[in-house]
Motif scaffolding. Structure first.
Motif, PDB file in Angstrom:
ATOM      1  N   SER A 824       0.923  -1.261   0.042  1.00 32.58           N
ATOM      2  CA  SER A 824       0.057  -0.002   0.058  1.00 32.58           C
ATOM      3  C   SER A 824       0.898   1.194   0.097  1.00 32.58           C
ATOM      4  O   SER A 824       0.479   2.277  -0.878  1.00 32.58           O
ATOM      5  CB  SER A 824      -0.915  -0.094   1.222  1.00 32.58           C
ATOM      6  N   HIS A 825       2.008   1.257   1.039  1.00 35.93           N
ATOM      7  CA  HIS A 825       2.828   2.381   0.888  1.00 35.93           C
ATOM      8  C   HIS A 825       3.495   2.496  -0.677  1.00 35.93           C
ATOM      9  O   HIS A 825       3.628   3.775  -1.056  1.00 35.93           O
ATOM     10  CB  HIS A 825       4.027   2.159   1.965  1.00 35.93           C
ATOM     11  N   MET A 826       3.957   1.680  -1.083  1.00 31.26           N
ATOM     12  CA  MET A 826       4.619   1.555  -2.454  1.00 31.26           C
ATOM     13  C   MET A 826       3.432   2.084  -3.506  1.00 31.26           C
ATOM     14  O   MET A 826       4.111   3.127  -4.307  1.00 31.26           O
ATOM     15  CB  MET A 826       5.331   0.188  -2.919  1.00 31.26           C
ATOM     16  N   LEU A 827       2.658   1.516  -3.404  1.00 30.46           N
ATOM     17  CA  LEU A 827       1.520   1.916  -4.612  1.00 30.46           C
ATOM     18  C   LEU A 827       1.101   3.307  -4.465  1.00 30.46           C
ATOM     19  O   LEU A 827       1.043   4.103  -5.329  1.00 30.46           O
ATOM     20  CB  LEU A 827       0.257   0.932  -4.476  1.00 30.46           C
ATOM     21  N   ILE A 828       0.716   3.644  -3.245  1.00 30.54           N
ATOM     22  CA  ILE A 828       0.414   5.047  -3.041  1.00 30.54           C
ATOM     23  C   ILE A 828       1.336   6.235  -3.493  1.00 30.54           C
ATOM     24  O   ILE A 828       1.072   7.215  -3.963  1.00 30.54           O
ATOM     25  CB  ILE A 828      -0.358   5.339  -1.835  1.00 30.54           C
ATOM     26  N   LYS A 829       2.480   5.870  -3.182  1.00 33.15           N
ATOM     27  CA  LYS A 829       3.732   6.716  -3.570  1.00 33.15           C
ATOM     28  C   LYS A 829       4.096   6.866  -4.842  1.00 33.15           C
ATOM     29  O   LYS A 829       4.159   7.791  -5.583  1.00 33.15           O
ATOM     30  CB  LYS A 829       5.144   6.218  -2.493  1.00 33.15           C
ATOM     31  N   VAL A 830       4.076   5.589  -5.396  1.00 37.56           N
ATOM     32  CA  VAL A 830       4.103   5.477  -7.014  1.00 37.56           C
ATOM     33  C   VAL A 830       3.138   6.269  -7.731  1.00 37.56           C
ATOM     34  O   VAL A 830       2.999   7.025  -8.643  1.00 37.56           O
ATOM     35  CB  VAL A 830       4.366   3.905  -7.497  1.00 37.56           C
ATOM     36  N   LEU A 831       1.813   6.018  -7.407  1.00 40.14           N
ATOM     37  CA  LEU A 831       0.735   6.798  -7.828  1.00 40.14           C
ATOM     38  C   LEU A 831       0.367   8.154  -7.299  1.00 40.14           C
ATOM     39  O   LEU A 831      -0.967   8.588  -7.158  1.00 40.14           O
ATOM     40  CB  LEU A 831      -0.757   5.964  -7.757  1.00 40.14           C
ATOM     41  N   THR A 832       1.212   8.870  -7.071  1.00 43.86           N
ATOM     42  CA  THR A 832       0.893  10.120  -6.325  1.00 43.86           C
ATOM     43  C   THR A 832       0.172  11.120  -7.025  1.00 43.86           C
ATOM     44  O   THR A 832      -0.713  11.920  -6.512  1.00 43.86           O
ATOM     45  CB  THR A 832       2.472  10.869  -5.849  1.00 43.86           C
ATOM     46  N   GLY A 833       0.596  10.988  -8.549  1.00 45.73           N
ATOM     47  CA  GLY A 833      -0.226  11.996  -9.432  1.00 45.73           C
ATOM     48  C   GLY A 833      -1.823  11.643  -9.355  1.00 45.73           C
ATOM     49  O   GLY A 833      -2.464  12.490  -9.921  1.00 45.73           O
ATOM     50  N   VAL A 834      -2.224  10.555  -8.753  1.00 41.07           N
ATOM     51  CA  VAL A 834      -3.728  10.200  -8.826  1.00 41.07           C
ATOM     52  C   VAL A 834      -4.322  11.249  -7.449  1.00 41.07           C
ATOM     53  O   VAL A 834      -5.600  11.788  -7.800  1.00 41.07           O
ATOM     54  CB  VAL A 834      -3.889   8.859  -8.550  1.00 41.07           C
ATOM     55  N   PHE A 835      -3.398  11.536  -6.728  1.00 38.67           N
ATOM     56  CA  PHE A 835      -3.984  12.014  -5.421  1.00 38.67           C
ATOM     57  C   PHE A 835      -3.671  13.531  -5.436  1.00 38.67           C
ATOM     58  O   PHE A 835      -2.457  14.127  -6.044  1.00 38.67           O
ATOM     59  CB  PHE A 835      -3.217  11.767  -3.996  1.00 38.67           C
ATOM     60  N   ASP A 836      -4.516  14.400  -5.145  1.00 38.54           N
ATOM     61  CA  ASP A 836      -4.599  15.918  -5.048  1.00 38.54           C
ATOM     62  C   ASP A 836      -5.262  16.374  -3.951  1.00 38.54           C
ATOM     63  O   ASP A 836      -6.367  16.611  -3.964  1.00 38.54           O
ATOM     64  CB  ASP A 836      -5.062  16.665  -6.677  1.00 38.54           C
ATOM     65  N   PRO A 837      -4.642  16.894  -2.866  1.00 41.07           N
ATOM     66  CA  PRO A 837      -3.023  16.841  -2.718  1.00 41.07           C
ATOM     67  C   PRO A 837      -2.497  15.424  -2.074  1.00 41.07           C
ATOM     68  O   PRO A 837      -3.335  14.802  -1.861  1.00 41.07           O
ATOM     69  CB  PRO A 837      -2.897  17.792  -1.407  1.00 41.07           C
ATOM     70  N   PRO A 838      -1.247  15.240  -2.299  1.00 40.73           N
ATOM     71  CA  PRO A 838      -0.736  13.894  -1.829  1.00 40.73           C
ATOM     72  C   PRO A 838      -1.179  13.702  -0.253  1.00 40.73           C
ATOM     73  O   PRO A 838      -1.109  14.793   0.521  1.00 40.73           O
ATOM     74  CB  PRO A 838       0.614  14.112  -2.189  1.00 40.73           C
ATOM     75  N   PRO A 839      -1.377  12.393   0.080  1.00 35.86           N
ATOM     76  CA  PRO A 839      -1.848  12.177   1.368  1.00 35.86           C
ATOM     77  C   PRO A 839      -0.785  12.325   2.335  1.00 35.86           C
ATOM     78  O   PRO A 839       0.650  11.984   1.948  1.00 35.86           O
ATOM     79  CB  PRO A 839      -2.266  10.591   1.197  1.00 35.86           C
ATOM     80  N   ALA A 840      -0.927  12.942   3.601  1.00 39.84           N
ATOM     81  CA  ALA A 840       0.184  12.841   4.468  1.00 39.84           C
ATOM     82  C   ALA A 840       0.207  11.515   5.143  1.00 39.84           C
ATOM     83  O   ALA A 840       1.410  11.246   5.878  1.00 39.84           O
ATOM     84  CB  ALA A 840      -0.481  13.888   5.719  1.00 39.84           C
ATOM     85  N   SER A 841      -0.716  10.685   5.303  1.00 41.87           N
ATOM     86  CA  SER A 841      -0.855   9.294   5.952  1.00 41.87           C
ATOM     87  C   SER A 841      -1.805   8.625   5.062  1.00 41.87           C
ATOM     88  O   SER A 841      -2.786   8.911   4.377  1.00 41.87           O
ATOM     89  CB  SER A 841      -1.000   9.465   7.309  1.00 41.87           C
ATOM     90  N   LEU A 842      -1.751   7.245   5.497  1.00 40.31           N
ATOM     91  CA  LEU A 842      -2.551   6.113   4.496  1.00 40.31           C
ATOM     92  C   LEU A 842      -4.081   6.172   5.430  1.00 40.31           C
ATOM     93  O   LEU A 842      -4.053   6.231   6.740  1.00 40.31           O
ATOM     94  CB  LEU A 842      -2.154   4.911   4.531  1.00 40.31           C
ATOM     95  N   ALA A 843      -5.008   6.192   4.834  1.00 37.79           N
ATOM     96  CA  ALA A 843      -6.292   5.856   5.468  1.00 37.79           C
ATOM     97  C   ALA A 843      -6.535   4.266   5.392  1.00 37.79           C
ATOM     98  O   ALA A 843      -6.396   3.832   4.516  1.00 37.79           O
ATOM     99  CB  ALA A 843      -7.423   6.666   4.512  1.00 37.79           C
ATOM    100  N   VAL A 844      -6.685   3.834   6.610  1.00 41.01           N
ATOM    101  CA  VAL A 844      -6.822   2.483   6.862  1.00 41.01           C
ATOM    102  C   VAL A 844      -8.313   2.131   6.701  1.00 41.01           C
ATOM    103  O   VAL A 844      -8.943   2.361   7.935  1.00 41.01           O
ATOM    104  CB  VAL A 844      -6.235   1.928   7.979  1.00 41.01           C
ATOM    105  N   PRO A 845      -9.032   1.406   6.085  1.00 39.74           N
ATOM    106  CA  PRO A 845     -10.306   0.859   5.935  1.00 39.74           C
ATOM    107  C   PRO A 845     -10.627  -0.269   7.094  1.00 39.74           C
ATOM    108  O   PRO A 845     -10.767  -1.460   6.667  1.00 39.74           O
ATOM    109  CB  PRO A 845     -10.692   0.523   4.719  1.00 39.74           C
ATOM    110  N   GLY A 846     -10.727   0.239   8.602  1.00 46.98           N
ATOM    111  CA  GLY A 846     -10.586  -1.035   9.407  1.00 46.98           C
ATOM    112  C   GLY A 846     -11.987  -1.783   9.249  1.00 46.98           C
ATOM    113  O   GLY A 846     -11.745  -3.170   9.509  1.00 46.98           O
ATOM    114  N   THR A 847     -12.997  -1.421   9.039  1.00 44.91           N
ATOM    115  CA  THR A 847     -14.289  -2.016   8.766  1.00 44.91           C
ATOM    116  C   THR A 847     -14.074  -3.161   7.659  1.00 44.91           C
ATOM    117  O   THR A 847     -14.542  -4.598   7.652  1.00 44.91           O
ATOM    118  CB  THR A 847     -15.465  -1.263   8.386  1.00 44.91           C
ATOM    119  N   TYR A 848     -13.517  -2.504   6.440  1.00 43.19           N
ATOM    120  CA  TYR A 848     -13.549  -3.434   5.456  1.00 43.19           C
ATOM    121  C   TYR A 848     -12.313  -4.755   5.470  1.00 43.19           C
ATOM    122  O   TYR A 848     -12.529  -5.872   5.346  1.00 43.19           O
ATOM    123  CB  TYR A 848     -13.226  -2.738   3.978  1.00 43.19           C
TER     124      TYR A 848
END
Length: 882
Positions: A824-848
């Motif tokens: 997850s860390h690697m994917l979100i870092k590599v796909l930074t262009g999808v996020f605007d603005p880039p995330p400060a931290s990952l959002a963890v979907p606990g329920t899912y």
């Protein structure tokens, strides 16, 4: 014989066939659903880009050009639906007299629009008050002049006296940036903002007004609406539109320049479409590979029995060609059944998620993906069933088929350390692809070609492979050298058969390691997809709040002198807090930037400030600095670099004085960096203490009011405020901003892509945990029957099965969580262009994630309990059936 063999397989090997077909069905369904959605999304992006543009082309005539000839030539061009001339002229001032005072504005623009222009281009003009045709005043100009429909205003053009005109209506220009573009100029040379003062006139009034204005700098544009059919893919549509625009310029021999608004919209959409394609590769392909691997493992679970059946056929004289045909028949049964079930599941997914089995597209879009997915299912079936059978036919003798095959040595990849090499390679690729100034997609503006760095896929792919092999190595080591620990773990369930259970687990270490790795890969897929989806949703909301500023924002018109005390007038039902925000402009050297004055102690009561918005300190730390030292200033990274600033340096800004209207120098001290700020532009800006700005400029005028509604009833509150304010301010709410900010990737609802994957990830996790274990237990019925004959009680057999199930579940879930976290860390870092603005931290979907773990655990326990139930059969009956 083929029919009899197929019937026998269906009667006696039903579970094995259904399990293999289920794995193929998941792979086929995932590829068909995601592929159809991807193609449909690209088509939707193109359609939305086309609809977002009011005027497709603005063709500006060059001095000396024959307007009539060029207009006729344009109307004859294929693909042109409408082409109308629009006049542009510069005004020197506008005046109006209201309540005994005369209001005068600075220079502006006067447009001559043909009749029914707003109907021809419906998105260009939005009526706010009065008539929609005739003499129309832009909202900001009406506010500056304190004018309303029915009032008379004066219009001054250079070289002519002021003319008096009666206003018929007040309008908004939603696409003013493109309407007043500098046609033919590059993006960096375009005006930073549209004119402050705008007047729209009928063509006859415009001609009469400009007839005697020698210095009005009049120009003519041809506004065009196209009706040519465009390709569904945004990149292809962009190429088609830009080629047509260049062709039109060439046909006019340089007498006209094309402002390609449609091409600009498609230029943005094509990059978003490519990101959607990358998401399909990053998130979808691993799921299909995992489903195919699950099928191979299911087929391998019955490999020993299949070899014995093959040996029996060879012993009875059946030639290899016939045995090959029978194996191909089994592969075909599994492939066709799994493929058809997968296509049905994909169609059901489309109907449930998108309201249509065709994913709301024509047959030419989804049919190729369905066909390709079905063929892929046949290939997977052949690779999982037919290829091993052919290999055994060549390399295994009849005598070998009567003996159980056991491998005792370490695999070649373990001896050469392939898992460690893959992980090191993954880290190196990740460091390179996630470095500064690295762009996964390079789409130069106006250039038809797009460059994609596909090698960035190597990082996640190598991590996935390397971590799975490492987990396999660790599982083998634990099962080989951990007999005593396994005995202690098995004792609560297996009682005095704990040692036997540990011995069986150690003997079957390769099968168990395979089950653990498969479960871990399925769980890691679910973790990475769920985390990406949750993080994307989080950042989409952050982007909307950054753009709008708060739940509801009231923006004052330029030049208004609204005091902070006016916040009390916005405290209506549903409003929790109103925060005034100053908005000025300041010069640093020759560079003009936005300046925002905030109340450091209360700004967070109306909006959210994340630490990722700042550098040099957290959000709270920097707000405290502004509060403790009023002359502290937050600047952009670009300003720090350009002026070589260090913390504490003095920075002199020139700001307009509220009393004299002249620029005065105001000293500030550099205190930190602001990368993002609510309502601020994406480039350079300043953030300062509002009390200091008001004291130094003699004005506490507010530029906007940020209104907190507690995250609810934003639309209702905004509607009440619009009704109360009329044209005296612009009211926006976060619900409408969500639909306009971000990218067309957001517009097509990325949750459709990730939603499909989230469901299939849960199914894959359950299948990986339950199917392989169930088939493994089914193949060991002889072992359980012999143990029962030797005196093992049902409770002890149940303990043996549950021990294996729980160990598999614990190791697979823990390993999958760790791999998923890293992926997850690697994917979100590599796909930074999808996020605007880039995330400060990952959002963890606990329920899912809890649901995924529960589904996998339930499937494993269900398979184990079913195995226990089968083991309870009388041993004599079981041995006779076997």
């Amino acid at each position: 014989m083929n029919f009899a063999w197929a019937l026998g397989l269906a009667r006696h090997r039903t579970g094995r066939l259904l399990a293999a077909a289920a794995g193929i069905a998941m792979a086929v369904a995932l590829v068909a659903a995601l592929g159809s959605f991807l193609t449909a999304s690209k088509s939707t992006m193109t359609e939305r880009a086309v609809r977002s543009v009011a005027v497709d082309w603005q063709v500006e005539l060059q001095p000396g050009a024959d307007a009539h000839r060029i207009t006729t030539e344009i109307r004859r061009t294929p693909g042109i639906r409408t082409a109308v001339p629009v006049g542009f002229a510069h005004s020197s001032h506008f005046t109006a007299r209201a309540q005994g005072t005369t209001q005068t504005t600075g220079p502006g623009m006067v447009l001559g629009l043909p009749d029914h222009y707003s109907r021809t281009f419906p998105g260009e003009i939005r009526t706010l008050a009065g008539a929609s045709e005739g003499i129309l005043l832009a909202q900001q100009t009406a506010s500056n002049l304190h004018a309303a429909p029915g009032d008379t205003i004066g219009v001054g053009l250079p070289g002519s006296p002021t003319r008096q005109l009666r206003v018929a209506g007040v309008v908004d220009l939603p696409q003013a940036d493109s309407l007043f573009q500098k046609v033919g100029a590059p993006a960096q040379s375009q005006p930073s903002a549209p004119p402050d003062n705008i007047l729209l006139l009928p063509p006859a009034v415009f001609r009469d007004l400009t007839a005697h204005a020698s210095g009005a700098a009049e120009s003519t544009q041809i506004h065009i609406s196209r009706d040519a059919r465009l390709p569904a893919d945004p990149a292809s549509a962009f190429g088609t539109v830009t080629t047509a625009a260049r062709n039109l310029e060439a046909r006019t021999s340089g007498a006209a320049l094309v402002g390609d608004n449609l091409g600009a919209a498609l230029d943005s959409a094509r990059q978003d479409a490519l990101y959607a394609q990358l998401l399909f590769l990053f998130l979808g392909v691993p799921g299909a590979v995992l489903a195919a691997t699950l099928t191979a493992c299911v087929a391998a679970a019955g490999g020993e029995r299949r070899r014995q059946e093959q040996g029996l056929l060879r012993l009875r004289g059946l030639p290899p060609r016939r045995i090959t045909a029978l194996s191909a028949l089994e592969a075909a049964l599994v492939g066709v059944a799994g493929g058809l079930i997968g296509l049905a599941v994909a169609a059901l997914t489309g109907r449930l998620a998108f309201g249509s089995a065709s994913f709301q597209t024509r047959a030419g879009v989804w049919a190729p993906w369905y066909a390709a997915a079905f063929l892929m299912g046949l290939v997977v079936a052949g690779a999982a069933v037919l290829v091993p059978a052919l290999r055994d036919l060549r390399t295994v003798t009849v005598a070998d088929t009567r003996r159980t095959r056991r491998r005792t040595g370490a695999g070649w990849w373990m001896r050469c350390g392939l898992d460690i090499a893959l992980l090191v390679g993954s880290w190196l690729v990740f460091r390179a692809s996630a470095g500064n100034k690295y762009a996964l997609i390079l789409a130069p503006e106006g250039v038809p070609s797009i460059s994609v760095s596909y090698w960035a896929f190597l990082g996640p792919a190598l991590l996935w492979l390397g971590s799975s092999l490492l987990l396999w190595r660790l599982s083998l080591l634990a099962l080989t050298h951990g007999r005593s620990a396994l005995t202690r773990l098995a004792r609560p369930l297996a009682s005095n058969l704990a040692g036997t259970t540990a011995a069986i687990l150690s003997r079957r270490r390769r099968v168990l390691a395979r089950s653990v790795v498969l479960l871990a890969l399925a769980v890691s897929f679910a973790v990475s997809v769920g985390t990406f989806n949750a993080t994307y949703r989080q950042q989409a909301e952050v982007d909307a709040r950054l753009t709008n500023g708060a739940d509801v924002t009231v923006t004052e018109p330029p030049g208004a002198r609204t005091a902070p005390a006016a916040a009390a007038s916005f405290r209506i039902d549903g409003v929790r807090h109103v925060e005034p925000l100053q908005h000025r402009f300041a010069y640093v050297g020759s560079d003009l930037q936005d300046l925002y004055g905030v109340r450091p102690g209360t700004i967070t009561s109306a909006t959210s400030l994340q630490d990722a918005y700042f550098a040099g300190g957290s959000a709270r730390t920097l707000m405290d600095r502004l509060a403790r030292r009023p002359d502290a200033l937050l600047v952009s990274e670009e300003t720090v670099h350009d002026f070589q600033l260090a913390p504490g340096d003095t920075l002199n800004l020139r700001i307009q004085d509220g009393r004299t209207k002249a620029l005065r120098t105001v000293p500030f001290h550099y205190a930190g960096i602001a990368k993002e700020f609510p309502t601020a532009p994406k480039d350079s800006f300043f953030v300062a203490n509002s009390s200091y700005v008001a004291r130094m400029t003699g004005s506490d005028a507010v530029g906007a009011f940020l209104i907190d509604t507690g995250g609810t009833h934003q639309r209702q509150v905004a509607a009440q405020l619009r009704q109360r304010l009329g044209t005296r301010g612009t009211v926006t709410d976060i619900t409408q901003t969500r639909g306009t900010v971000g990218t067309s990737l957001t517009a097509v609802d990325l949750s459709g892509l990730t939603g499909i994957e989230l469901v299939y990830a849960v199914l894959l996790a359950a299948g990986a945990g339950g199917l392989v274990l169930a088939l493994g237990l089914a193949e060991r019925r002889r072992t359980f029957a012999i143990a029962s004959v030797l005196g093992a009680r049902p409770r002890q057999l149940r303990g043996m099965v549950l021990t294996e199930a729980l160990l598999t579940a614990a190791a697979g879930l823990c390993g999958g969580a760790l791999i998923g976290w890293a992926l997850s860390h690697m994917l979100i870092k590599v796909l930074t262009g999808v996020f605007d603005p880039p995330p400060a931290s990952l959002a963890v979907p606990g329920t899912y994630l809890a649901l995924t773990g529960l589904a996998a655990l339930t499937a494993i326990l269900g398979a184990a309990l079913n195995g226990v139930r089968r083991a309870a059969r009388p041993a004599v009956e079981e041995l006779r059936d076997l």
